[in-house]
Design a protein around this motif. Structure first.
Motif, PDB file in Angstrom:
ATOM      1  N   PHE A  53      -1.837   4.149  -6.579  1.00  0.00           N
ATOM      2  CA  PHE A  53      -2.760   3.359  -6.416  1.00  0.00           C
ATOM      3  C   PHE A  53      -2.711   2.046  -7.346  1.00  0.00           C
ATOM      4  O   PHE A  53      -2.147   1.848  -8.372  1.00  0.00           O
ATOM      5  CB  PHE A  53      -4.259   4.003  -6.647  1.00  0.00           C
ATOM      6  N   SER A  54      -3.524   0.849  -6.550  1.00  0.00           N
ATOM      7  CA  SER A  54      -3.401  -0.345  -7.174  1.00  0.00           C
ATOM      8  C   SER A  54      -3.959  -0.307  -8.652  1.00  0.00           C
ATOM      9  O   SER A  54      -3.575  -1.397  -9.404  1.00  0.00           O
ATOM     10  CB  SER A  54      -4.053  -1.468  -6.148  1.00  0.00           C
ATOM     11  N   ASP A  55      -4.827   0.533  -9.131  1.00  0.00           N
ATOM     12  CA  ASP A  55      -5.499   0.410 -10.339  1.00  0.00           C
ATOM     13  C   ASP A  55      -4.973   1.409 -11.401  1.00  0.00           C
ATOM     14  O   ASP A  55      -5.378   1.653 -12.399  1.00  0.00           O
ATOM     15  CB  ASP A  55      -6.952   0.733 -10.239  1.00  0.00           C
ATOM     16  N   ASP A  56      -3.683   2.232 -10.835  1.00  0.00           N
ATOM     17  CA  ASP A  56      -3.020   2.935 -11.548  1.00  0.00           C
ATOM     18  C   ASP A  56      -1.946   2.158 -12.738  1.00  0.00           C
ATOM     19  O   ASP A  56      -0.745   2.203 -12.378  1.00  0.00           O
ATOM     20  CB  ASP A  56      -2.287   3.937 -10.825  1.00  0.00           C
ATOM     21  N   VAL A  57      -2.711   1.536 -13.619  1.00  0.00           N
ATOM     22  CA  VAL A  57      -1.783   0.384 -14.334  1.00  0.00           C
ATOM     23  C   VAL A  57      -0.809   0.831 -15.047  1.00  0.00           C
ATOM     24  O   VAL A  57       0.406   0.421 -14.909  1.00  0.00           O
ATOM     25  CB  VAL A  57      -2.919  -0.523 -15.193  1.00  0.00           C
ATOM     26  N   TRP A  58      -0.886   1.780 -15.579  1.00  0.00           N
ATOM     27  CA  TRP A  58       0.395   2.302 -16.576  1.00  0.00           C
ATOM     28  C   TRP A  58       1.499   2.818 -15.629  1.00  0.00           C
ATOM     29  O   TRP A  58       2.887   2.781 -16.120  1.00  0.00           O
ATOM     30  CB  TRP A  58      -0.239   3.529 -17.608  1.00  0.00           C
ATOM     31  N   VAL A  59       1.164   3.521 -14.738  1.00  0.00           N
ATOM     32  CA  VAL A  59       2.281   4.026 -13.707  1.00  0.00           C
ATOM     33  C   VAL A  59       2.819   2.860 -13.048  1.00  0.00           C
ATOM     34  O   VAL A  59       4.146   2.968 -12.970  1.00  0.00           O
ATOM     35  CB  VAL A  59       1.804   4.902 -12.705  1.00  0.00           C
ATOM     36  N   LEU A  60       2.277   1.933 -12.773  1.00  0.00           N
ATOM     37  CA  LEU A  60       2.834   0.607 -12.058  1.00  0.00           C
ATOM     38  C   LEU A  60       3.855  -0.204 -12.986  1.00  0.00           C
ATOM     39  O   LEU A  60       4.730  -0.601 -12.742  1.00  0.00           O
ATOM     40  CB  LEU A  60       1.600  -0.477 -11.558  1.00  0.00           C
ATOM     41  N   TRP A  61       3.199  -0.439 -14.212  1.00  0.00           N
ATOM     42  CA  TRP A  61       4.006  -1.181 -15.265  1.00  0.00           C
ATOM     43  C   TRP A  61       5.290  -0.085 -15.830  1.00  0.00           C
ATOM     44  O   TRP A  61       6.320  -0.795 -15.748  1.00  0.00           O
ATOM     45  CB  TRP A  61       3.208  -1.421 -16.753  1.00  0.00           C
TER      46      TRP A  61
END
Length: 396
Positions: free
Chosen positions: A6-14
């Motif tokens: 998801f777009s708000d899954d900050v740590w996974v995206l980073w």
């Protein structure tokens, strides 16, 4: 479009961005096929693939953070090793043909814009981005894309067309020394030396070898980069509040122009201080790889299929203009073929790709000079891109 992450899954995206950038660099330095493609293209294409199979979201605040913070920090880090005095005193022939190549980019941009301006949306913005990119490389593309606030889908389409064109051009550049016509009509002392020595063992890994980097190097590099970005933001904001004319605010109030100018001024005044720092090129290059991952993520393949063919024609005309002008003027002034090809590479892909080509071809004497001259494109590319984009917009 729904995605697993998801777009708000900050740590996974980073985590994905950082890991995929690392994988791209590792592959580039570990495998010959990856080195031929380039790590930048691996980073971009891999991110596109993960988006279009539904793993990554198309939009996220994480991507915005890369544009807002990572890209500006990369600019001074990649500029810290410029020695302006040395560029003019030791690399005059390379500097000359590099500026000729940049002129070829400008001529090609003007011709391609007027030929296609009625067929490609936002071509003034795209023209500014490519004009800057084909003088300094990816960092200028990032700066101009942020400056002109080009819609993300057109940035992605342009990046795909641009990287496809760069891959084609790099293949052409690498192949040219093997063609008999060029062997007859151009001097190729470095290629002849490689053939005489019979040494083909060259790789990106051998150039980006381990260096002695201290905690102080990291601290000073990052501290100086943050300070320069902060000061440039304040200066640009001040000029925006003082000037009302769009041309003045677009020039003096441009954060990226102020940042590049301020950085070059500082390293010109204190060259020995920055020459002693290790790690700035490595840190800046890694940040650029993060950028390449992020610009590949929002690529909607349906839109790219619709828009990229014409954009590909646009960048093709510019790249070929660069190459033809460089070869003609280089022949006229008896410039060595290797220097011509590296100058074209440095303008289109940036100094890192030019150095990678020099390493791969075994032209080791030219690695440092082309890195030195090529970094000048980081500075002048932003100015040219800003002028071209603003000028093109007056015709739309």
């Amino acid at each position: 479009m729904n995605s697993i992450i998801f777009s708000d899954d900050v740590w996974v995206l980073w985590g994905f961005i950082a890991v995929w950038a690392a994988v791209s660099i590792y592959f580039e330095q570990r495998f010959k096929w990856a080195s031929a493609i380039s790590g930048a293209i691996l980073a971009l294409v891999g991110a596109m693939l993960f988006t279009n199979i539904g793993v990554l979201p198309v939009e996220s605040p994480v991507y915005d953070a890369v544009w807002a913070y990572v890209v500006p920090l990369a600019i001074p880090l990649l500029l810290f090793q410029i020695n302006v005095r040395q560029i003019f005193s030791e690399s005059r022939r390379l500097l000359f043909i590099f500026l000729v190549s940049a002129g070829g980019t400008v001529l090609g941009s003007i011709a391609a814009f007027f030929l296609l301006k009625n067929h490609i949306p936002f071509l003034d913005k795209i023209g500014g981005m490519i004009s800057a990119s084909y003088i300094g490389g990816g960092i200028n593309f990032a700066a101009m894309a942020a400056k002109f606030e080009t819609p993300g889908e057109y940035v992605s389409a342009t990046v795909v067309a641009d990287n496809f064109m760069m891959a084609m051009l790099f293949f052409i550049l690498i192949s040219i020394p093997a063609l008999k016509w060029f062997q007859i009509h151009y001097d190729m002392p470095f290629e002849d030396k490689v053939k005489a020595e019979g040494n083909g063992e060259n790789s990106a890994e051998s150039y980006w070898k381990r260096k002695s980097i201290s905690l102080k190097d990291i601290a000073v590099n990052m501290g100086a980069a943050f300070a320069l970005v902060a000061v440039s933001v304040k200066i640009a904001g001040f000029f925006k509040s003082v000037f009302s004319h769009p041309l003045l605010t677009g020039t003096f109030g441009d954060q990226y122009l102020v940042l590049t100018t301020l950085t070059v001024l500082v390293i010109f005044l204190f060259p020995r201080f920055f020459e002693k720092l290790n790690g700035s090129q490595e840190l800046g290059t890694y940040f650029i790889y993060l950028f390449f991952v992020v610009i590949g993520i929002p690529a909607d393949l349906r839109l790219i299929v619709t828009n990229a063919p014409l954009i590909l024609l646009f960048v093709f005309l510019i790249a070929i203009s660069n190459l033809i002008v460089s070869l003609l003027v280089g022949k006229l002034f008896r410039i060595r073929l290797e220097e011509i090809l590296l100058a074209v590479n440095a303008t289109v892909g940036g100094p890192t790709t030019a150095a990678a080509m020099a390493i791969a071809k075994g032209w080791r004497e030219l690695v440092a000079p082309i890195m030195l001259v090529g970094t000048l494109g980081y500075l002048i590319g932003n100015y040219v891109g800003t002028f071209m984009g603003n000028w093109f917009s007056s015709f739309l």
